[in-house]
Design a protein around this motif. Structure first.
Motif, short mmCIF file in Angstrom:
data_model
loop_
_atom_site.label_atom_id
_atom_site.label_comp_id
_atom_site.label_asym_id
_atom_site.label_seq_id
_atom_site.Cartn_x
_atom_site.Cartn_y
_atom_site.Cartn_z
N SER A 187 0.79 -1.23 0.00
CA SER A 187 0.00 0.00 0.00
C SER A 187 0.83 1.29 0.00
O SER A 187 0.31 2.35 0.31
N LEU A 188 2.12 1.20 -0.37
CA LEU A 188 2.93 2.43 -0.44
C LEU A 188 2.34 3.42 -1.45
O LEU A 188 2.24 4.62 -1.17
N LEU A 189 1.95 2.92 -2.61
CA LEU A 189 1.40 3.80 -3.64
C LEU A 189 0.11 4.44 -3.15
O LEU A 189 -0.13 5.63 -3.36
N GLN A 190 -0.71 3.63 -2.48
CA GLN A 190 -1.96 4.15 -1.94
C GLN A 190 -1.69 5.27 -0.95
O GLN A 190 -2.36 6.29 -0.96
N GLN A 191 -0.68 5.07 -0.09
CA GLN A 191 -0.38 6.14 0.87
C GLN A 191 0.07 7.41 0.14
O GLN A 191 -0.36 8.51 0.47
N ALA A 192 0.91 7.24 -0.88
CA ALA A 192 1.38 8.42 -1.62
C ALA A 192 0.20 9.16 -2.24
O ALA A 192 0.13 10.39 -2.19
N LYS A 193 -0.75 8.41 -2.81
CA LYS A 193 -1.91 9.05 -3.42
C LYS A 193 -2.74 9.80 -2.38
O LYS A 193 -3.18 10.93 -2.63
N SER A 194 -2.97 9.19 -1.23
CA SER A 194 -3.81 9.89 -0.25
C SER A 194 -3.04 11.05 0.38
O SER A 194 -3.64 12.08 0.70
N ASP A 195 -1.71 10.94 0.49
CA ASP A 195 -0.93 12.08 0.97
C ASP A 195 -0.98 13.24 -0.03
O ASP A 195 -1.09 14.40 0.37
N VAL A 196 -0.90 12.92 -1.32
CA VAL A 196 -1.00 13.98 -2.34
C VAL A 196 -2.34 14.69 -2.20
O VAL A 196 -2.41 15.93 -2.20
N ALA A 197 -3.41 13.91 -2.05
CA ALA A 197 -4.73 14.52 -1.92
C ALA A 197 -4.82 15.39 -0.66
O ALA A 197 -5.32 16.52 -0.69
N ALA A 198 -4.28 14.88 0.45
CA ALA A 198 -4.34 15.63 1.71
C ALA A 198 -3.51 16.91 1.62
O ALA A 198 -3.94 17.98 2.07
N LEU A 199 -2.33 16.81 1.02
CA LEU A 199 -1.47 17.99 0.91
C LEU A 199 -2.06 19.03 -0.04
O LEU A 199 -1.93 20.24 0.19
#
Ligand SMILES: [Zn+2]
Length: 624
Positions: A338-350
């Protein structure tokens, strides 16, 4: 992020204008003529290096002097003495044409561009005449070759058949390219030899397998099968040459010495501080940061490990407490899939943070794609990276690549990577590579007008501006915005560990190259003072030994950015608007930060196409 490397070789032959017409050229380059000179400079210098040209998006080029057309994607960089002489002549001619322009009569923005061209020409001449990697670095040829061939495979600048034909044409040129290398090289050393042998192996396997796979099923397949074996044989011959002949020709010290170091510092960083000043600040910051880490870690440590008693000198105690705490923080991580998933949700949050807190006006990035790192790039991008659209095709996608953990890895190996790239570290990385770091900066840089200025400032972008901005984003901007992954102390400790690495890079680079620091002392220092494991420290030592000054860009840049913001804030007092400040400095493009300071302090407006400012509207979170 990926940056274009300039090796300054000549691709298409330039005919140097005879002296008589030089005067005519100079008259031509009046104030109004500067934009033409600047764009001619960008294209001509790119065309000197087909490897860089392919990456920048320059594929076909007509020499403005001879009218000769060249398909750059099918050519290799040319390091022959003749080509190098022609390049030198071109850069010297640019210098004399600049000399004929009265800089003082240009407007402030164009003066900044003038300085970019002047610096780039001087840097190129420094490379060709003083640094002369083409005579002393056998690995340079392997890297240049690898980058050239790889660009045809990895960059989707044309359909596959075209790129396969380009690759085949480049592979056919490998024996000639290496013959020039063998003639040019004068000396080496143990480190250069080891690395160049490894890298030549890498190029050889690229030709053998990746290139063969890529051309299979295309019209170039048969021709590729004919040209690959001589290329592979030439690479093996090159390796024998490095081992047997070059090592007897002479030795070159990997330490640059003060003279080369200071010259390259000036050209490649263009910052306001000297190496000695940066060294002093880095060493002070290192001490202060370690002390801050101890005071943040101690309460967590005592809570998590109530039975621990640490004794010994204060350094040992600090190291034990901080590293145990960091290790425990590392246990909070995504799972291996789920590394990619975390990066995607971090991008959205940021992106939401940037929008809600109005840190910048630009708040949507439709060209950004967060995707798994392409398989064949995973050796280069071990964790993640931002990859931009080529400067000549700015409308193409910008990628944030996240490298998945290979299915074949054992749970133990996967876990060790996940602990290093834990929840907080991944968030930090996404701030740097993505938002508000490289992706935001790149999106603003695309808005610059006119086009010649956009191209000049992106092809010759200043690395401390770019990397310093990304570090400022993670270390200052998002800290102020309270982005902390849910825990400010854990986030801060993670950030500070990253900052230690940045200070360490400065300290070892300057000390190794200009103050004779022994290599094993550098490794010991990184392990003792920056919480690094031996393999990481040894890899960093090698990187420092292979080139000088580069490792300073992050620190030099963030230092400039932090000081500039402080000074502007002090000057403007309660009129300071952070969002407007960020918009302005980003819309200037990637000039050296001291040039940004001059423009900003003089109140010069950026020249850019429409960006709707959101800075003036009231915001609930705008409390600073
Ligand atoms: Zn970066």
């Amino acid at each position: 992020m990926m940056k274009i490397r300039f090796a300054f070789p000549l691709a298409a032959a330039l005919v140097i204008a005879p002296v008589g017409s030089l005067a005519a050229q100079a008259r031509d380059t009046t104030l109004a003529g500067f934009p033409a000179l600047a764009s001619e400079f960008v294209f001509t210098s790119l065309a000197f290096s087909p490897a860089s040209a392919t990456q920048a998006g320059l594929h076909d080029w007509t020499d403005p002097f001879t009218g000769r057309r060249a398909h750059l994607d099918s050519l290799l960089d040319n390091f022959s003495p003749d080509a190098i002489a022609k390049q030198r002549a071109y850069f010297m001619r640019v210098q004399s044409r600049l000399g004929a322009i009265d800089r003082a009569h240009l407007d402030a923005q164009t003066q900044a561009d003038y300085d970019v061209v002047a610096n780039a020409a001087a840097f190129a001449l420094f490379g060709l005449t003083k640094e002369r990697f083409h005579q002393f670095k056998p690995q340079m040829y392997a890297e240049d070759l690898g980058n050239s061939l790889f660009a045809n495979i990895s960059l989707e600048y044309a359909d596959k058949n075209t790129r396969a034909a380009d690759l085949t044409a480049r592979v056919a040129r490998v024996p000639g390219f290496l013959a020039i290398a063998r003639r040019n090289l004068r000396a080496t050393n143990e480190i250069y030899t080891r690395v160049s042998l490894e890298e030549t192996d890498g190029v050889s396997s690229l030709v053998k397998s990746m290139g063969a796979d890529f051309t299979r099923g295309t019209p170039s397949q048969a021709r590729y099968a004919r040209v690959a074996p001589p290329a592979i044989a030439a690479l093996a011959e090159y390796q024998r040459f490095i081992k047997d002949t070059l090592s007897r020709r002479g030795t070159v010290d990997w330490r640059s010495g003060v003279g080369l170091f200071n010259a390259k510092w000036k050209y490649s960083l263009a910052v306001s501080l000297t190496p000695s000043e940066e060294l002093r600040i880095a060493e002070d910051s290192m001490r202060n940061t370690r002390a801050e880490m101890l005071s943040l870690a101690r309460p967590l440590h005592d809570k998590w490990f109530p039975t621990h008693r640490h004794t010994g000198d204060s350094t040992a105690v600090l190291n034990a407490i901080v590293s145990e705490t960091l290790a425990r923080i590392g246990a909070e991580h995504a799972n291996r899939d789920s590394l990619l998933q975390q990066a995607k949700s971090d991008v959205a949050a940021l992106t939401r943070v940037v929008r809600d807190q109005r840190t910048v006006s630009l708040d949507s990035f439709p060209n950004l794609q967060v995707i798994p790192t392409p398989e064949f790039m995973r050796g280069v991008y071990g964790v993640a990276g931002a990859v931009f659209a080529p400067p000549l095709n700015p409308h193409l996608a910008t990628f944030y690549w996240v490298t998945p953990i290979p299915a074949a890895w054992t749970a133990e190996r996967a876990d060790s990577k996940l602990r290093e790239y834990n929840t907080y570290k991944m968030l930090d990385l996404t701030m740097h590579e993505g938002i508000p770091g490289h992706v935001v900066q790149g999106a603003y840089a695309n808005l610059l007008t006119p086009d010649w200025r956009r191209l000049l400032r992106s092809v010759y972008s200043n690395t401390p501006y770019v990397e310093g901005w990304a570090v400022y984003g993670e270390h200052v901007m998002m800290y102020d915005a309270h982005v902390d992954g849910g825990d400010p102390v854990k986030m801060k400790l993670t950030d500070l560990k990253g900052m230690l690495r940045i200070y360490t890079n400065v300290i070892i680079d300057i000390r190794l190259h200009t103050r004779n620091m022994p290599g094993d002392s550098a490794v010991a220092f990184m392990m003792r003072d920056a919480f690094q494991e031996r393999p990481e420290a040894e890899a960093k030592l090698q990187r420092a030994q292979l080139d000088y000054v580069q490792l300073n860009a992050y620190f030099a840049g963030v230092e400039e950015w932090t000081r500039l913001r402080q000074d502007v804030q002090k000057r403007d007092g309660k009129d300071f608007n952070l969002c407007r400040y960020h918009d302005t400095v980003l819309l200037y493009g990637a000039l050296p930060v001291p040039a940004i300071r001059r423009l900003y302090m003089a109140g010069i407006a950026p020249t850019a196409k429409g960006l709707a400012s959101r800075c003036e509207r009231p915001s609930a979170a705008n409390g600073r």
